[in-house]
Write an enzyme that holds these catalytic residues in place. Structure first.
Site, PDB file in Angstrom:
ATOM      1  N   LYS A  45       0.742  -1.127  -0.123  1.00  0.00           N
ATOM      2  CA  LYS A  45       0.029   0.014  -0.101  1.00  0.00           C
ATOM      3  C   LYS A  45       0.843   1.314  -0.040  1.00  0.00           C
ATOM      4  O   LYS A  45       0.245   2.309   0.609  1.00  0.00           O
ATOM      5  CB  LYS A  45      -1.150   0.055   1.402  1.00  0.00           C
ATOM      6  CG  LYS A  45      -1.906  -1.174   1.341  1.00  0.00           C
ATOM      7  CD  LYS A  45      -2.454  -1.798  -0.070  1.00  0.00           C
ATOM      8  CE  LYS A  45      -3.668  -1.063  -0.605  1.00  0.00           C
ATOM      9  NZ  LYS A  45      -4.050  -1.844  -1.756  1.00  0.00           N
ATOM     10  N   HIS A 100       7.437  -7.115  -2.497  1.00  0.00           N
ATOM     11  CA  HIS A 100       7.024  -6.657  -0.910  1.00  0.00           C
ATOM     12  C   HIS A 100       8.378  -7.356  -0.157  1.00  0.00           C
ATOM     13  O   HIS A 100       8.210  -7.110   0.889  1.00  0.00           O
ATOM     14  CB  HIS A 100       5.971  -7.182  -0.721  1.00  0.00           C
ATOM     15  CG  HIS A 100       4.577  -6.298  -1.244  1.00  0.00           C
ATOM     16  ND1 HIS A 100       4.463  -4.954  -1.556  1.00  0.00           N
ATOM     17  CD2 HIS A 100       3.559  -6.718  -1.822  1.00  0.00           C
ATOM     18  CE1 HIS A 100       3.368  -4.674  -2.254  1.00  0.00           C
ATOM     19  NE2 HIS A 100       2.768  -5.875  -2.291  1.00  0.00           N
ATOM     20  N   SER A 130      -4.855   2.838   4.010  1.00  0.00           N
ATOM     21  CA  SER A 130      -5.163   2.278   2.873  1.00  0.00           C
ATOM     22  C   SER A 130      -5.242   0.724   3.048  1.00  0.00           C
ATOM     23  O   SER A 130      -6.237   0.063   2.179  1.00  0.00           O
ATOM     24  CB  SER A 130      -3.972   2.634   1.642  1.00  0.00           C
ATOM     25  OG  SER A 130      -4.171   1.972   0.439  1.00  0.00           O
TER      26      SER A 130
END
Ligand code: PPS
Length: 288
Positions: A45, A100, A130
């Site tokens: 995010k 990630h 988010s």
């Protein structure tokens, strides 16, 4: 579904089974990086999908074909997810990837290659907000509970890819030298053409001002939200339900102000501050 059914644990990190598998994580570890590869690294995010739009355009001089014909997950695949093995042979060089992964999960070939890294960091308060909405709309993630409950999970690192602070720190303590560039989501929101010039300089793309402006236009929040190859409208509702919350939700900095109580803010700041104590780099925003 229970958390056990939704997630698997990989080297201490929870990841959704819908998009990750033991095979995909093994594939990532055995992946052979090329010197010309570019990988955008983010804590979830923080601007991943934005970089999936930007990178092909910066690398190909502004040709819109990839962003209009290939869904973002195949255009700039996640290193750790299942789709990479499916599309890897179709990626043209210079290849762009996203991940990630914290630094220590990067595969051996990444370290021996000259692949470049763009680390995108976002104010953790907005990351939390988010992520909270994303958990409501994504059928392959667990229910976030109340905002208060989700904040605790986030601060304790019981969320995808662990603690935000550990992620950020891991990518600051690397041996990468000038192979890594740091940029913030907020910088991109504030002045996208300037951010694109920095990215273009880092990647040696030598873009004209006209091309920078063209890329900025095509990577704006509203244009991306309307691009079916980027807005996840191709994903069945059971996995991503934009009626619950659109993936392209607000695209601003500072939405946390609409969500944090003063107690939550104090708790959040005290945890993050403590975990960042003694770090040689400072965060680009005030945490207050
Ligand atoms: S994910 O699920 O980890 O891949 O999500 P990620 O792409 O990292 O982050 C999603 C948030 O990025 C916002 N976004 C943008 N903001 C401004 N401009 C552009 N072009 C843009 N593209 C994506 C997206 O709206 C999510 O943030 P929120 O705050 O929820 O709106």
């Amino acid at each position: 579904m229970s958390s056990e059914e939704i997630y698997m644990t990989y080297r201490g990190y929870i990841v959704p089974k819908e998009t990750h598998s033991l095979e995909s994580l093994k594939f990532a570890q055995e992946f052979t990086f090329k010197d010309s590869d570019v990988v955008a690294v983010t804590f979830p995010k923080s601007g991943t999908v934005w970089m999936q739009e930007i990178l092909p355009l910066v690398l190909n001089g502004g040709d819109l074909t990839p962003i209009h014909t290939i869904p973002n997950w195949d255009r700039v695949p996640w290193l750790e997810e299942k789709r990479l093995a499916v599309v890897v042979d179709q990626l043209s060089s210079p290849r762009a990837l996203v991940t990630h992964f914290p630094y220590h999960l990067m595969p051996p070939s990444f370290h021996t290659s000259k692949a470049k890294v763009i680390y995108v960091m976002r104010n953790p308060k907005d990351v939390l907000v988010s992520s909270y909405y994303f958990h409501q709309m994504a059928g392959f993630l667990d229910d976030p509970g109340t905002f208060d409950e989700f904040m605790e999970k986030f601060l304790e690192g019981r969320v995808l890819f662990g603690k935000w602070t550990d992620h950020v720190k891991s990518w600051r303590h690397t041996e990468l030298g000038d192979r890594i560039m740091y940029i913030t989501y907020e910088e991109m929101v504030q002045d996208l053409p300037a951010a694109l010039r920095r990215i273009s300089d880092f990647l040696g793309s030598n873009l004209s001002e006209e091309t920078v402006q063209k890329i900025a236009e095509h990577c704006s929040f509203n244009t991306m939200k309307a691009n079916n190859m980027s807005n996840f409208s191709l994903v069945p509702k059971q996995y991503m339900d934009s009626n619950k919350s659109p993936f392209f939700r607000k695209g601003v900095s500072g939405d946390w102000k609409n969500h944090f109580s003063s107690e939550q803010l104090a708790r959040f700041i005290s945890v993050i501050r403590k975990e960042m104590e003694g770090e040689s780099f400072s965060l680009p925003w005030s945490l207050d």
